[in-house]
Scaffold this motif. Structure first.
Motif, PDB file in Angstrom:
ATOM      1  N   SER A  53      -1.851  -2.877  -6.892  1.00  0.00           N
ATOM      2  CA  SER A  53      -2.659  -3.410  -5.940  1.00  0.00           C
ATOM      3  C   SER A  53      -4.069  -2.535  -5.980  1.00  0.00           C
ATOM      4  O   SER A  53      -4.985  -3.081  -5.590  1.00  0.00           O
ATOM      5  CB  SER A  53      -2.101  -2.679  -4.355  1.00  0.00           C
ATOM      6  OG  SER A  53      -1.921  -1.500  -4.329  1.00  0.00           O
ATOM      7  N   PHE A  54      -3.819  -1.321  -6.745  1.00  0.00           N
ATOM      8  CA  PHE A  54      -5.266  -0.724  -7.141  1.00  0.00           C
ATOM      9  C   PHE A  54      -5.904  -1.905  -8.054  1.00  0.00           C
ATOM     10  O   PHE A  54      -7.278  -1.872  -7.937  1.00  0.00           O
ATOM     11  CB  PHE A  54      -4.887   0.555  -8.004  1.00  0.00           C
ATOM     12  CG  PHE A  54      -6.318   1.235  -8.588  1.00  0.00           C
ATOM     13  CD1 PHE A  54      -7.162   2.011  -7.941  1.00  0.00           C
ATOM     14  CD2 PHE A  54      -6.356   1.109 -10.111  1.00  0.00           C
ATOM     15  CE1 PHE A  54      -7.968   2.548  -8.575  1.00  0.00           C
ATOM     16  CE2 PHE A  54      -7.512   1.489 -10.554  1.00  0.00           C
ATOM     17  CZ  PHE A  54      -8.449   2.423  -9.924  1.00  0.00           C
ATOM     18  N   LEU A  55      -5.418  -2.540  -8.998  1.00  0.00           N
ATOM     19  CA  LEU A  55      -6.061  -3.389  -9.747  1.00  0.00           C
ATOM     20  C   LEU A  55      -6.368  -4.570  -9.118  1.00  0.00           C
ATOM     21  O   LEU A  55      -7.599  -5.163  -9.595  1.00  0.00           O
ATOM     22  CB  LEU A  55      -4.977  -3.664 -11.132  1.00  0.00           C
ATOM     23  CG  LEU A  55      -4.800  -2.765 -11.942  1.00  0.00           C
ATOM     24  CD1 LEU A  55      -3.871  -2.945 -12.989  1.00  0.00           C
ATOM     25  CD2 LEU A  55      -6.089  -2.079 -12.950  1.00  0.00           C
ATOM     26  N   VAL A  64       1.034  -1.205  -0.055  1.00  0.00           N
ATOM     27  CA  VAL A  64      -0.150  -0.112  -0.009  1.00  0.00           C
ATOM     28  C   VAL A  64       0.697   1.134   0.034  1.00  0.00           C
ATOM     29  O   VAL A  64       0.744   2.290  -0.615  1.00  0.00           O
ATOM     30  CB  VAL A  64      -0.964  -0.016   1.436  1.00  0.00           C
ATOM     31  CG1 VAL A  64      -1.901   1.397   1.236  1.00  0.00           C
ATOM     32  CG2 VAL A  64      -1.917  -1.391   1.516  1.00  0.00           C
ATOM     33  N   ARG A  68       1.780   0.276  -6.487  1.00  0.00           N
ATOM     34  CA  ARG A  68       0.546   0.879  -5.974  1.00  0.00           C
ATOM     35  C   ARG A  68      -0.545   0.410  -7.156  1.00  0.00           C
ATOM     36  O   ARG A  68      -1.739   0.266  -6.782  1.00  0.00           O
ATOM     37  CB  ARG A  68       0.600   2.154  -5.629  1.00  0.00           C
ATOM     38  CG  ARG A  68       1.151   2.357  -4.084  1.00  0.00           C
ATOM     39  CD  ARG A  68       1.231   3.804  -3.770  1.00  0.00           C
ATOM     40  NE  ARG A  68       2.516   4.378  -4.237  1.00  0.00           N
ATOM     41  CZ  ARG A  68       2.757   5.622  -4.680  1.00  0.00           C
ATOM     42  NH1 ARG A  68       1.609   6.422  -4.856  1.00  0.00           N
ATOM     43  NH2 ARG A  68       3.932   6.019  -5.133  1.00  0.00           N
ATOM     44  N   VAL A  69      -0.055   0.503  -8.422  1.00  0.00           N
ATOM     45  CA  VAL A  69      -0.995   0.490  -9.629  1.00  0.00           C
ATOM     46  C   VAL A  69      -1.543  -0.917  -9.519  1.00  0.00           C
ATOM     47  O   VAL A  69      -2.746  -1.146  -9.453  1.00  0.00           O
ATOM     48  CB  VAL A  69      -0.416   0.803 -10.840  1.00  0.00           C
ATOM     49  CG1 VAL A  69      -1.384   0.447 -11.967  1.00  0.00           C
ATOM     50  CG2 VAL A  69      -0.351   2.388 -10.963  1.00  0.00           C
ATOM     51  N   ILE A  96      -7.642  -4.879  -6.223  1.00  0.00           N
ATOM     52  CA  ILE A  96      -8.809  -4.534  -5.662  1.00  0.00           C
ATOM     53  C   ILE A  96      -9.743  -4.346  -6.763  1.00  0.00           C
ATOM     54  O   ILE A  96     -11.181  -4.874  -6.465  1.00  0.00           O
ATOM     55  CB  ILE A  96      -8.743  -3.039  -4.871  1.00  0.00           C
ATOM     56  CG1 ILE A  96      -7.766  -3.364  -3.589  1.00  0.00           C
ATOM     57  CG2 ILE A  96      -9.876  -2.735  -4.228  1.00  0.00           C
ATOM     58  CD1 ILE A  96      -7.521  -2.348  -3.018  1.00  0.00           C
TER      59      ILE A  96
END
Lengths: 210, 250, 245
Positions: C179-181, C169, C176-177, C183
């Motif tokens: 982990s965005f994807l 995070v 980070r991108v 989610i």
């Protein structure tokens, strides 16, 4: 004319469409916040609109985009109200690209995203310039200030700022939507009016052949 | 007397599926009966209910369907082309999906069904009041439909279909995920529905069916392994132990 | 007065017309009038705790925005006389333009804030259905409210699962991108599955495009004399702005 539009919308959202458009609006309102929370330097707030455009069609994407901004205003961000024309154009444009088959292969998705970014920049520039005087209280204000300080007019500066950020944002959005749709199980994909916007002729052949 | 349900030579294959759900399938459900359709997961129970309710019609453009389905005196070839509500009502397995999400009270949630059917305000109010009473929901009428227990939510979902007075009532695994008390309440409600409505429900265990049904169908691998009365079913039950959990009953 | 949502809507239109056609002074006075109305007139008080809490930060950021617009334009729009304030050379023409756009923006945003704060979305949808908005759109809005209420919970569920697996995070952009994807993808997939089920469930309850919806607690959507007066006044503002130089 209204009746024609309504009929087009009804046709696009037949079956699973209506709750899906609603979900995509909610997605628009939260994905931008999520990107901001993860400190990703992109807006990523039109994923829902583009997803609607691909899986349902342009009219539902116009509805999804416009309602997203109205609800964003209702939920405490009144500035979003002014950008309804921008999201409506994003919806219509990506819906038309999807119909032309631009979401069937990655080598069309990337130029599609860049084009979409340019279109968005053209539509949003006059709004950002004349309503907001080029100040949006965000990091991109620095760019507008820079472009103005080197002698451009307000409208030009806002437009240059737009084309320096929108194409990247929209290309990433397009790639995300493309990847999501490609990995969607066929049984889900075929429930949508726009399922054929994603299926390539080769995929259709292999399905009917099996 | 509720309508009979007859399916003959039914073939159904979902889009891009490797094998059909049904091929040359037949079933015969007498009018007015309480019919339990039993079988393990993947036997085709849900698909059968979707076909009978017309919900499978949303797959129609891409699915392969053949055969004929007769409900009462109306024959659909090959399967119903659209949702047959309010003549046929289907209660989905997950009540939280069936609850619309757009209403804030149990009362108006049930009323939503009648609004869709274009009924006037007074008729709606009377029908809703009666169904709340019958389903022991009166004390919950002003509660939010999503702030109820599993059993209560199930009753609201059932009431929202029964309020339209369908001739054929289909329920997908209604007793699944209910505790003992809620199951008894559900059994009581099903018994209270008059024989003018044919009831068909699915389950993967026989207990609830043995309490409520008078007609039994056992599905396995999309074919009918058994079709008969309660007594016939009880006699044959021991041979189904590979398909149904029968311990403690046989 | 102005209890019905259409009356509020006509008052909103009146303030928007001042913002679009009126002078900066009128816009600034209107902002103050709006703030007083919001504080004193019960129908305009915010309904939800959340909108009450959000009002002040949003309003202050708008004031800041308007001030910044004035200063930036004063610096860069080089028209008229120059005067120096705290070491900055500001142009009169730029300041005028900045104040005008700033006041206009402030009024539009404040009136929208006050209006949306004092109505609920389902109530607004009900009123718009009476005004002729297609029921499909009204239905979409209501379903959106449902999804909006459930999405944070879903994200938390997916998020905690990701963190348990050690999703980054606080790290580099590409991670980070990613982990965005990680989610977004399960969120969208579950949303699509649920949309399909809900679409089926709605048709199984007889919903069809064009079904007219009833609203709990609806019915107070008529336009009273006060509402009509404000509509007339809005026209008057435009005519005045057109006639006066």
């Amino acid at each position: 004319m209204w009746t024609t539009i309504r009929r087009q919308f009804d046709k696009e959202v037949e079956g699973a469409g209506l709750p899906f458009v609603a979900f995509c609006i909610a997605l628009n309102l939260t994905s931008g916040q999520l990107a901001a929370a993860l400190k990703i330097p992109l807006y990523l707030d039109s994923i829902g609109t583009v997803l609607t455009a691909v899986l349902c069609g342009p009219w539902s994407a116009i509805v999804a985009g416009s309602l997203s901004n109205i609800l964003a205003a209702a939920l405490g961000n009144p500035a979003m109200m002014f950008f309804i024309p921008v999201v409506a154009v994003i919806g219509a444009f990506s819906g038309l690209l999807a119909r032309k088959g631009w979401f069937r292969s990655w080598y069309l998705v990337v130029p599609g995203g860049i084009l979409q970014g340019l279109v968005a920049a053209v539509v949003s520039a006059p709004i950002a310039a004349f309503v907001f005087g080029g100040v949006m209280l965000s990091g991109t204000d620095v760019l507008v200030l820079y472009f103005r300080s080197v002698g451009n007019t307000l409208l030009e500066s806002v437009f240059y700022q737009g084309i320096s950020s929108d194409p990247v944002d929209k290309t990433v959005t397009y790639i995300i939507v493309y990847m999501l749709c490609r990995n969607l199980p066929l049984r889900l994909l075929q429930r949508f009016n726009g399922g054929n916007n994603v299926l390539t002729p080769a995929m259709l052949r292999s399905i009917h052949g099996s | 007397m509720g309508p009979s349900v007859v399916a003959t030579d039914l073939t159904f294959r979902y889009f891009a599926a490797s094998r059909p759900v049904f091929s040359a399938f037949r079933v015969n459900i007498p009018g007015g009966s309480r019919c339990a359709i039993l079988g393990p997961a993947g036997a085709g129970k849900t698909t059968l209910l979707e076909i009978l309710s017309g919900a499978a019609a949303s797959h129609y453009k891409t699915a392969i369907a053949d055969g004929r389905v007769t409900i009462g005196d109306k024959t659909h070839i090959p399967i119903p082309h659209e949702v047959l509500f309010p003549r046929v009502g289907l209660v989905l397995q997950d009540p939280s999906v069936q609850i619309s999400g757009i209403r804030h009270t149990v009362r108006s949630e049930i009323e939503f069904t009648l609004e869709n059917l274009g009924m006037g305000k007074d008729v709606r109010a009377a029908k809703v009041a009666r169904i709340l009473e019958r389903f022991s929901l009166t004390h919950l009428a002003d509660r939010h439909p999503y702030r109820l227990s599993g059993g209560e939510m199930q009753r609201v979902a059932l009431a929202s279909i029964v309020v339209a007075e369908p001739d054929l009532l289909l329920l997908d695994e209604p007793a699944n995920a209910l505790d003992e008390r809620s199951r008894n309440e559900l059994a009581g409600i099903l018994r209270s529905i008059s024989p003018a409505t044919t009831i068909v429900f699915t389950d993967y265990t026989p207990e609830f069916a043995l309490e409520t049904a008078d007609r039994f169908v056992l599905l396995d691998n999309s074919t009918t392994r058994f079709e008969g009365t309660r007594d016939e079913f009880l006699t044959a039950l021991s041979t189904f132990s590979a398909l149904l959990p029968t311990e403690g009953i046989v | 007065m102005a209890h019905s949502i259409n009356d509020k809507l006509s008052i909103l239109i009146f303030f928007l017309s001042i913002a679009l056609a009126g002078p900066a002074e009128a816009a600034l006075i209107s902002v103050i009038v709006l703030l007083i109305t919001r504080a004193l007139a019960p129908p305009f008080r915010p309904l939800a705790q959340a909108s009450r809490r959000r009002f002040l930060p949003v309003f202050l950021s708008l004031v800041l925005l308007a001030c910044l617009m004035t200063i930036v334009n004063g610096l860069l729009l080089q028209e008229g006389e120059v005067f120096t304030v705290a070491g900055l050379s500001l142009y009169e023409g730029g300041i005028r333009f900045g104040v005008k756009t700033g006041a206009r923006l402030l009024l539009i945003a404040t009136s929208l804030l006050v209006f949306f704060g004092s109505v609920t979305i389902p109530h607004l949808a009900s009123s718009l259905q009476h005004a002729g908005l297609p029921t499909q759109i009204v239905m979409t809005v209501l379903l959106t409210v449902y999804f909006l209420e459930t999405i944070p919970e879903r994200i938390t569920r997916i998020f905690s699962a990701q963190e348990a697996r050690g999703a980054p995070v606080r790290s580099r952009v590409d991670r980070r991108v990613r982990s965005f994807l990680s989610i977004l993808a399960p969120l969208i997939l579950s949303g699509i599955v649920e949309s399909i089920e809900r679409g089926t469930a709605l048709t199984l309850r007889g919903y069809r495009a064009g079904t007219r919806l009833e609203f709990e607690g609806g019915g107070e959507s008529r336009l009273s004399g006060v509402g009509k007066l404000f509509i007339v006044l809005s026209f008057f503002v435009f005519i005045l702005a057109w006639v006066l130089p």
